[in-house]
Scaffold this active site. Structure first.
Site, short mmCIF file in Angstrom:
data_model
loop_
_atom_site.label_atom_id
_atom_site.label_comp_id
_atom_site.label_asym_id
_atom_site.label_seq_id
_atom_site.Cartn_x
_atom_site.Cartn_y
_atom_site.Cartn_z
N THR A 33 12.25 50.09 15.79
CA THR A 33 11.65 50.71 14.60
C THR A 33 10.12 50.60 14.67
O THR A 33 9.46 50.25 13.70
CB THR A 33 12.19 50.09 13.29
OG1 THR A 33 13.58 49.81 13.42
CG2 THR A 33 12.02 51.08 12.14
N GLU B 184 17.07 44.23 20.95
CA GLU B 184 16.01 44.92 20.22
C GLU B 184 15.91 44.32 18.82
O GLU B 184 16.87 44.41 18.05
CB GLU B 184 16.32 46.42 20.16
CG GLU B 184 15.43 47.22 19.24
CD GLU B 184 15.96 48.63 19.01
OE1 GLU B 184 15.71 49.18 17.92
OE2 GLU B 184 16.64 49.17 19.91
N LYS C 147 15.67 57.54 23.36
CA LYS C 147 16.65 57.11 22.36
C LYS C 147 17.20 58.34 21.64
O LYS C 147 16.48 59.00 20.89
CB LYS C 147 15.98 56.17 21.36
CG LYS C 147 16.87 55.76 20.20
CD LYS C 147 16.10 54.85 19.25
CE LYS C 147 16.91 54.49 18.02
NZ LYS C 147 16.21 53.53 17.15
#
Length: 212
Positions: free
Chosen positions: A77, A48, A131
């Site tokens: 993000t 990621e 998440k």
């Protein structure tokens, strides 16, 4: 693990099967190519790239070209629809956010959640993986308690996950964990790639131990 992988899209199933997502975050993305090579050599196949890193979109595109098609490169993000579109255009195979709220995406989208209410809402909205963030202060026991009434949720704890915690989270019911600085360390900013390789092997061994 088999039950949790039922009906997952191929990307999410591959992440769940791998057990770990390496979170690449640094002031700039200049060192990500070298870091990625070391991670892949150790057996880590999902990464990621956080959009807070300067040059993140270019890094996603570059890593997609650099790495085998069996290695997944996603964006982290991701906070806005504009972020999501830019990341997908750059080649991101999945999107990860510390929060929820994005609409449907052309690639798998993993929203952030913290409380049981947030986790349940994300699950009902169709998130293939959720998440759990920030997870470090909660601990694996929280996940075990959470999944007792919500056994069908697929959770990827991220944030404050140490290498020594990986197997504990997986045993508690996580389908995968996201690990950033405890794994990558300073390797993206000129630190030792040899030390990174040792940490990466430790992380992969932890996944194997939890699933043995």
């Amino acid at each position: 693990m088999t039950d949790q992988l039922t009906s997952l899209d191929p990307v999410s199933a591959a992440i769940s099967d791998s057990g770990i997502v390496a979170v690449l975050r640094a002031p700039t993305s200049d060192g990500f190519a070298a870091v990625a090579d070391v991670l892949v050599a150790a057996g880590i196949t999902a990464m990621e790239v956080t959009l807070t890193s300067q040059g993140a979109l270019e890094a996603i595109s570059g890593l997609r070209r650099q790495l085998s098609g069996s290695v997944l490169v996603g964006a982290g993000t991701v906070l806005t629809e504009d972020d999501a579109k830019a990341a997908v255009d750059a080649g991101a195979a999945f999107l990860v956010s510390p929060v929820s709220g994005l609409g449907p995406q052309p690639v798998p989208y993993y929203p952030g959640a913290f409380s049981p209410t947030e986790v349940h809402a994300a699950h009902r909205a169709g998130a293939p993986l959720i998440k759990l963030f920030p997870a470090g202060g909660l601990g694996p026991a929280y996940l075990k308690d959470l999944r007792a009434p919500l056994p069908d949720v697929r959770i990827m704890p991220t944030g404050g996950i140490g290498l020594e915690d990986i197997s504990k989270w997986l045993v508690a019911g996580a389908v995968a964990v996201g690990v950033g600085s405890p794994l990558v360390g300073d390797a993206a900013t000129g630190g030792s790639l040899t030390a990174l390789a040792a940490r990466a092997r430790h992380a992969v061994d932890a996944v194997r131990f939890a699933r043995s």
